[in-house]
Design a protein around this motif. Structure first.
Motif, PDB file in Angstrom:
ATOM      1  N   UNK A 124     -44.536  47.675  -2.798  1.00  0.00           N
ATOM      2  CA  UNK A 124     -43.211  48.306  -2.826  1.00  0.00           C
ATOM      3  C   UNK A 124     -42.874  48.962  -4.163  1.00  0.00           C
ATOM      4  N   UNK A 125     -43.053  48.288  -5.314  1.00  0.00           N
ATOM      5  CA  UNK A 125     -42.591  48.919  -6.556  1.00  0.00           C
ATOM      6  C   UNK A 125     -43.522  49.980  -7.125  1.00  0.00           C
ATOM      7  N   UNK A 126     -44.800  50.008  -6.706  1.00  0.00           N
ATOM      8  CA  UNK A 126     -45.756  50.899  -7.369  1.00  0.00           C
ATOM      9  C   UNK A 126     -45.757  52.318  -6.812  1.00  0.00           C
ATOM     10  N   UNK A 127     -45.174  52.543  -5.626  1.00  0.00           N
ATOM     11  CA  UNK A 127     -45.177  53.887  -5.053  1.00  0.00           C
ATOM     12  C   UNK A 127     -44.529  54.914  -5.953  1.00  0.00           C
ATOM     13  N   UNK A 128     -43.469  54.522  -6.663  1.00  0.00           N
ATOM     14  CA  UNK A 128     -42.736  55.467  -7.509  1.00  0.00           C
ATOM     15  C   UNK A 128     -43.525  55.874  -8.744  1.00  0.00           C
ATOM     16  N   UNK A 129     -44.694  55.262  -8.977  1.00  0.00           N
ATOM     17  CA  UNK A 129     -45.554  55.665 -10.090  1.00  0.00           C
ATOM     18  C   UNK A 129     -46.484  56.810  -9.720  1.00  0.00           C
ATOM     19  N   UNK A 130     -46.611  57.105  -8.425  1.00  0.00           N
ATOM     20  CA  UNK A 130     -47.619  58.050  -7.944  1.00  0.00           C
ATOM     21  C   UNK A 130     -46.945  59.399  -7.716  1.00  0.00           C
ATOM     22  N   UNK A 131     -47.387  60.454  -8.412  1.00  0.00           N
ATOM     23  CA  UNK A 131     -46.661  61.734  -8.372  1.00  0.00           C
ATOM     24  C   UNK A 131     -46.551  62.365  -6.994  1.00  0.00           C
ATOM     25  N   UNK A 132     -47.523  62.129  -6.096  1.00  0.00           N
ATOM     26  CA  UNK A 132     -47.454  62.731  -4.763  1.00  0.00           C
ATOM     27  C   UNK A 132     -46.939  61.772  -3.698  1.00  0.00           C
ATOM     28  N   UNK A 133     -46.634  60.560  -4.067  1.00  0.00           N
ATOM     29  CA  UNK A 133     -46.089  59.566  -3.145  1.00  0.00           C
ATOM     30  C   UNK A 133     -44.640  59.934  -2.821  1.00  0.00           C
ATOM     31  N   UNK A 134     -44.198  59.602  -1.605  1.00  0.00           N
ATOM     32  CA  UNK A 134     -42.825  59.934  -1.219  1.00  0.00           C
ATOM     33  C   UNK A 134     -41.826  59.381  -2.226  1.00  0.00           C
ATOM     34  N   UNK A 135     -42.040  58.130  -2.668  1.00  0.00           N
ATOM     35  CA  UNK A 135     -41.128  57.534  -3.637  1.00  0.00           C
ATOM     36  C   UNK A 135     -41.193  58.216  -4.987  1.00  0.00           C
ATOM     37  N   UNK A 136     -42.412  58.526  -5.461  1.00  0.00           N
ATOM     38  CA  UNK A 136     -42.551  59.192  -6.751  1.00  0.00           C
ATOM     39  C   UNK A 136     -41.942  60.577  -6.761  1.00  0.00           C
ATOM     40  N   UNK A 137     -42.161  61.333  -5.688  1.00  0.00           N
ATOM     41  CA  UNK A 137     -41.603  62.682  -5.584  1.00  0.00           C
ATOM     42  C   UNK A 137     -40.079  62.625  -5.561  1.00  0.00           C
ATOM     43  N   UNK A 138     -39.547  61.697  -4.776  1.00  0.00           N
ATOM     44  CA  UNK A 138     -38.094  61.582  -4.656  1.00  0.00           C
ATOM     45  C   UNK A 138     -37.460  61.213  -5.990  1.00  0.00           C
ATOM     46  N   UNK A 139     -37.976  60.170  -6.629  1.00  0.00           N
ATOM     47  CA  UNK A 139     -37.360  59.696  -7.865  1.00  0.00           C
ATOM     48  C   UNK A 139     -37.445  60.752  -8.961  1.00  0.00           C
ATOM     49  N   UNK A 140     -38.588  61.406  -9.095  1.00  0.00           N
ATOM     50  CA  UNK A 140     -38.723  62.441 -10.116  1.00  0.00           C
ATOM     51  C   UNK A 140     -37.740  63.574  -9.874  1.00  0.00           C
ATOM     52  N   UNK A 141     -37.527  63.891  -8.613  1.00  0.00           N
ATOM     53  CA  UNK A 141     -36.645  65.010  -8.275  1.00  0.00           C
ATOM     54  C   UNK A 141     -35.177  64.688  -8.544  1.00  0.00           C
ATOM     55  N   UNK A 142     -34.710  63.523  -8.103  1.00  0.00           N
ATOM     56  CA  UNK A 142     -33.285  63.221  -8.285  1.00  0.00           C
ATOM     57  C   UNK A 142     -32.939  62.959  -9.748  1.00  0.00           C
ATOM     58  N   UNK A 143     -33.907  62.430 -10.533  1.00  0.00           N
ATOM     59  CA  UNK A 143     -33.640  62.175 -11.944  1.00  0.00           C
ATOM     60  C   UNK A 143     -33.868  63.412 -12.807  1.00  0.00           C
ATOM     61  N   UNK A 144     -34.640  64.382 -12.278  1.00  0.00           N
ATOM     62  CA  UNK A 144     -35.008  65.517 -13.102  1.00  0.00           C
ATOM     63  C   UNK A 144     -35.987  65.132 -14.192  1.00  0.00           C
ATOM     64  N   UNK A 145     -36.765  64.077 -13.950  1.00  0.00           N
ATOM     65  CA  UNK A 145     -37.741  63.560 -14.912  1.00  0.00           C
ATOM     66  C   UNK A 145     -39.067  63.398 -14.181  1.00  0.00           C
ATOM     67  N   UNK A 146     -40.153  63.917 -14.720  1.00  0.00           N
ATOM     68  CA  UNK A 146     -41.429  63.824 -14.024  1.00  0.00           C
ATOM     69  C   UNK A 146     -41.891  62.371 -13.910  1.00  0.00           C
ATOM     70  N   UNK A 147     -42.687  62.115 -12.889  1.00  0.00           N
ATOM     71  CA  UNK A 147     -43.198  60.765 -12.665  1.00  0.00           C
ATOM     72  C   UNK A 147     -43.975  60.257 -13.873  1.00  0.00           C
TER      73      UNK A 147
END
Length: 485
Positions: free
Chosen positions: A417-440
């Motif tokens: 669950x927590x590691x998906x946001x570390x992966x730039x092409x993962x749904x979680x990583x793409x979403x978080x980078x986009x809403x924060x305006x900060x790259x993964x």
């Protein structure tokens, strides 16, 4: 909890004539690593192209080497997209929600009052704790990040905290709270896939989550002391003045926040809850900020470009609206399509089976489960598959080793669950980078929970503490043989 539209293929489900050997399974996997590594890492391309190259290679292997038909491959893509449909729809709505909350004054209001009460020294640990409380209460890391998280980015910038640090603290709290919430879709899914009572699963994760989150908060406290420093004279006053001069910041601007979190606490699913937040945002834009009905809904579609007189505030409050989600959604669709092909061609099942056949003790079983969850995250690009594939593949081994199903559910969620946001092409990583305006890759060094949660799991596996059996040589039956060719 998300509904699975099909059970992912297991090793036994694949007919021998179509079952890839390890060599065949590694071809698309190594292709994905090469394409994404060279394309995104070295050539600095957006992930769309490398993902398309990977899709073509995987499809060609399935069609011309393994004998799958085009219909089989299309069906695999469709199943994966259907499983990820909720995430895609949430992406659309979150983009629109952020824009309407900016125009309503909700996010500017949170920034205004947050700057008044928070200081640089305590900002990062307080952000992590508040995000954890909210995510636990509503059961959604994505909603937490897309609403309060956006405001925290603004507050941190005003206090002189680098945005990647703030993003890491938000993610740490959001995912830690999400993991422990009985309302969370991934928490329910991990329990369901492993046939574990939901509250047994939550109790099983509690100690490990507390250790990983506690260490993370301590690290943020230390980091905050170093990162804060002195705020340039008049900076906070300038930002607050720009916000107050552009928006009516009465208590009514927080109505969208109350509506959204109130519905979430009441138990409404994420998607209708977020849609209600959009309607609340457009209503407050009209009634409180004095903009016309058509203007409010134009913001919903096209986003915001505020003119506050302060460039930093303008940048922080700029948003793309519904139409601005196209880049993010297209990456997620491509990544889900690739994951569907890897699953349908049997590549994920074969790799999981080789992992199962290599396990010899409980330490290897638990550590291998966590590693499998992370690997599936990388190749399937969605956290649901990172829970389902190892959960279904390895649950019989847990019975054979005398381990409880809660040990399996804890392992897959602690690592998956927590590691998906570390992966730039993962749904979680793409979403978080986009809403924060900060790259993964920029926030990854500060997203401490993503590293500490699996590390605590691996340390627990190494010591054997907290499991049903402490015998590292517990007997098991042999795993099914796998062919080399």
């Amino acid at each position: 909890m998300p509904s699975l539209n099909h059970d992912p293929l297991t090793y036994e489900d694949i007919t021998p004539e179509r079952r890839p050997s390890l060599r065949q399974a590694l071809v698309p996997v190594l292709g994905v690593v090469l394409f994404l590594g060279v394309g995104s890492g070295y050539l600095k391309l957006a992930p769309h192209g490398p993902l398309l190259w990977s899709i073509v290679l995987t499809g060609a292997v399935g069609k011309y080497w393994l004998g799958f038909t085009w219909d089989d491959l299309y069906e695999g893509i469709a199943d994966s997209l259907l499983m990820g449909l909720q995430a895609i729809l949430i992406l659309f709505v979150i983009y629109a929600l952020i824009a309407t909350w900016v125009s309503a004054g909700t996010i500017p209001g949170l920034m205004y009052y947050g700057l008044a009460v928070l200081t640089p020294d305590v900002f990062l640990p307080v952000t992590a704790v508040l995000a954890a409380v909210v995510a636990f209460s509503i059961g959604s890391s994505w909603t937490t990040a897309g609403t309060l998280g956006v405001a925290f980015i603004g507050i941190g910038s005003g206090l002189g905290i680098p945005e990647p640090m703030t993003a890491g603290a938000i993610l740490t709290g959001a995912y830690a709270g999400d993991k422990q919430s009985p309302l969370s879709d991934t928490t329910n899914l991990a329990a369901a896939v492993t046939n574990t009572d939901l509250y047994d699963h939550i109790r099983g994760m509690r100690n490990g989550t507390a250790v990983a989150f506690g260490l993370s908060v301590l690290l943020y406290a230390v980091l905050g002391l170093r990162a804060g420093g002195a705020i340039p004279a008049g900076r906070v006053t300038e930002i607050q003045g720009a916000l107050a001069g552009t928006y009516d910041l009465s208590v009514l601007v927080f109505l969208p926040l109350v509506v959204t979190f109130g519905l979430a606490l009441y138990g409404y699913p994420a998607l209708p809850t977020l849609v209600a937040g959009v309607f609340a945002g457009t209503s407050v834009t009209t009634l409180v900020q004095g903009r016309s009905f058509t203007d409010a809904w134009a913001v919903f579609l096209s986003g915001t470009e505020p003119e506050t007189g302060v460039s930093l505030v303008n940048e922080l409050l700029a948003s793309g609206g519904l139409s601005g989600s196209a880049w993010t959604v297209s990456v997620v669709v491509a990544a889900l399509s690739l994951g569907g092909l890897l699953e349908r061609t049997g590549v994920l099942a074969v790799l999981a089976q080789y992992l199962a056949s290599a396990i010899r003790d409980t330490t290897g079983l638990v550590a291998g489960t966590g590693a499998a969850a992370i690997a599936v995250n990388v190749f399937s690009a969605q956290q649901y598959m990172s829970i389902v594939v190892p959960g279904m593949t390895l649950r019989n081994l847990y019975d054979e080793y005398g381990l409880d199903s809660a040990d399996l559910s804890r392992a897959i969620e602690s690592a998956g669950t927590p590691t998906g946001a570390l992966i730039p092409w993962h749904a979680g990583g793409v979403f978080m980078a986009s809403v924060f305006g900060v790259s993964t890759l920029s926030y990854a060094p500060y997203y401490f929970f993503a590293y500490l949660s699996p590390l605590v799991l691996f340390a627990t596996a190494l010591t054997g503490r907290g499991f049903v059996t402490d015998d590292p040589e517990a007997p098991r039956s042999d795993a099914p043989a796998v062919a080399d060719d």
